[in-house]
Design a protein around this motif. Structure first.
Motif, PDB file in Angstrom:
ATOM      1  N   LEU A   1      25.674  34.538  36.189  1.00 32.35           N
ATOM      2  CA  LEU A   1      26.902  35.261  35.871  1.00 32.35           C
ATOM      3  C   LEU A   1      26.601  36.741  35.707  1.00 32.35           C
ATOM      4  N   GLU A   2      27.567  37.578  36.059  1.00 29.99           N
ATOM      5  CA  GLU A   2      27.384  39.026  35.919  1.00 29.99           C
ATOM      6  C   GLU A   2      28.676  39.652  35.424  1.00 29.99           C
ATOM      7  N   VAL A   3      28.526  40.800  34.790  1.00 32.07           N
ATOM      8  CA  VAL A   3      29.672  41.544  34.270  1.00 32.07           C
ATOM      9  C   VAL A   3      30.235  42.433  35.379  1.00 32.07           C
ATOM     10  N   VAL A   4      31.561  42.396  35.525  1.00 33.01           N
ATOM     11  CA  VAL A   4      32.224  43.267  36.492  1.00 33.01           C
ATOM     12  C   VAL A   4      33.407  43.943  35.806  1.00 33.01           C
ATOM     13  N   THR A   5      33.833  45.049  36.379  1.00 36.50           N
ATOM     14  CA  THR A   5      35.032  45.748  35.904  1.00 36.50           C
ATOM     15  C   THR A   5      36.140  45.560  36.928  1.00 36.50           C
ATOM     16  N   LEU A   6      37.323  45.187  36.440  1.00 37.29           N
ATOM     17  CA  LEU A   6      38.429  44.951  37.355  1.00 37.29           C
ATOM     18  C   LEU A   6      38.851  46.267  38.017  1.00 37.29           C
TER      19      LEU A   6
ATOM     20  N   GLY B   1      38.362  46.718  44.208  1.00 37.76           N
ATOM     21  CA  GLY B   1      38.018  45.529  44.987  1.00 37.76           C
ATOM     22  C   GLY B   1      37.724  44.298  44.173  1.00 37.76           C
ATOM     23  N   VAL B   2      37.663  44.429  42.856  1.00 33.33           N
ATOM     24  CA  VAL B   2      37.443  43.260  41.988  1.00 33.33           C
ATOM     25  C   VAL B   2      38.776  42.872  41.357  1.00 33.33           C
ATOM     26  N   ASP B   3      39.289  41.711  41.737  1.00 31.16           N
ATOM     27  CA  ASP B   3      40.573  41.235  41.224  1.00 31.16           C
ATOM     28  C   ASP B   3      40.367  40.062  40.279  1.00 31.16           C
ATOM     29  N   LEU B   4      41.485  39.641  39.693  1.00 40.32           N
ATOM     30  CA  LEU B   4      41.435  38.514  38.762  1.00 40.32           C
ATOM     31  C   LEU B   4      40.914  37.244  39.434  1.00 40.32           C
TER      32      LEU B   4
END
Length: 342
Positions: free
Chosen positions: A259-264, A267-270
């Motif tokens: 698992l990794e942390v991403v910020t919405l 290009g990163v959606d729900l």
């Protein structure tokens, strides 16, 4: 019994009914006070009775817990609370049996007993207060202490990698694993209630502050100013979002199988965010590792809940019931080869 006495007995219990007249002997400011009050507030809501509730503890600061609960209780021997609680549950399966232990009592002296209670699926509710230190014996490092922890037994700093209680419980095949914080007075009752409702072994790690020997050891996780960025509150079937405005999330990276942390945004959606499934053991194992790297939140709530059906207690009692009447003790003792000593 007169009418007034009968009416009083039928009144719903209140938090004060679960408190004793014993002087509470924890250091002022200890996180144990908050856990105690929370438990005394939660039990009336669960509709339990004092005569059917038992708290069993080992040795350590947390293990004074039974003295302060107006229920049945045992303050037992170091690390052996799970074994004694198992016997108690076998003797009377109708009892609600809670085990209270600490990181030293449960994971060092009693690591072996805890592991077997977890894997056997004994119907116990196990609360492990984790303050990363031996508080009662003046602050020696414990199995959960961080590398570099300076203590009377590690004056130059601990060189031991710390043990993660959640990973330990999952590795021992515990069917219910959860985490909460001593100061989380709204979150803790939810976790206690889920643990109580679960059929089988329920293991709960409580991040607890030792104000004297390891003050603020959890501050990075629990401080109000930064908690939103450092806590991931899990809900079954909901995406793993965190941050002040839920602007950050957890994504599964198939390349690293982690698992990794991403910020919405950008290009990163729900739809890219991992949805929590508390019945998935592989997911729980990955979620348990969150918080080990900078920028990762620590997971709170129920990480894993997968009922197995028959508990250890039911299996043993079923075996006993099926054997009753078939053979006497004398028959069993003489069933194999016997010798006469002259």
């Amino acid at each position: 019994m007169n009418d007034m006495s009968a009416a009083k007995m039928n009144e719903p219990l209140k938090p004060a009914d679960f408190a004793t007249d014993q002087e509470v002997r924890w250091c002022p400011g200890c996180g144990d006070y908050a856990i105690l009050k929370c438990m005394q507030r939660t039990l009336p809501d669960l509709g339990v009775t004092r005569e059917n509730t038992v708290f069993v503890s080992g040795i350590g600061c947390s293990s004074r817990f039974p003295y302060y609960m107006n229920t049945y209780g045992f303050h037992t021997i170091h690390g052996r609370a799970p074994a004694i609680a198992t016997g108690l549950k076998l003797a009377n399966n109708d009892l609600d049996v809670w085990v209270v232990t600490g990181d030293g009592d449960g994971l060092s002296i009693g690591g072996n007993h805890l592991m077997h209670a977890l894997r056997r699926n004994v119907d116990l509710k196990i609360l492990l207060f984790n303050n990363k230190i031996y508080g009662l014996t003046k602050g020696q490092y414990s199995p959960t202490s961080d590398i570099g922890t300076r203590s009377p037994s590690t004056p130059d700093g601990s060189i031991d990698p710390s043990l993660d209680p959640i990973s330990f419980a999952l590795g021992a095949n515990a069917p219910f694993v959860a985490r909460t914080v001593d100061t989380a007075q709204k979150h803790m009752p939810i976790v206690f209630t889920r643990a109580h409702q679960f059929k089988g072994t329920a293991f709960v790690e409580i991040l607890q502050n030792c104000i004297v020997y390891n003050d603020d050891v959890w501050a990075k996780v629990t401080d109000k100013a930064s908690a939103a960025d450092n806590q991931l509150h899990l809900e079954h079937g909901k995406p793993m979002l965190f941050g002040k405005d839920n602007e950050k999330g957890i994504r599964f990276n198939p390349a690293t199988f982690s698992l990794e942390v991403v910020t919405l945004g950008n290009g990163v959606d729900l739809e890219h965010i991992q949805v929590h499934d508390e019945t998935s053991l592989p997911l729980a194992q990955m979620v348990a590792r969150l918080g080990h790297k900078d920028g990762e939140p620590v997971a709170m709530g129920v990480l894993y809940a997968a009922p197995r059906g028959e508990t250890y207690t039911e299996a043993v009692l079923g075996r006993v019931a099926s054997a009753k009447g078939r053979r006497s003790l004398q028959d069993i003792m003489k069933a194999g080869e016997t010798w006469v000593v002259e």
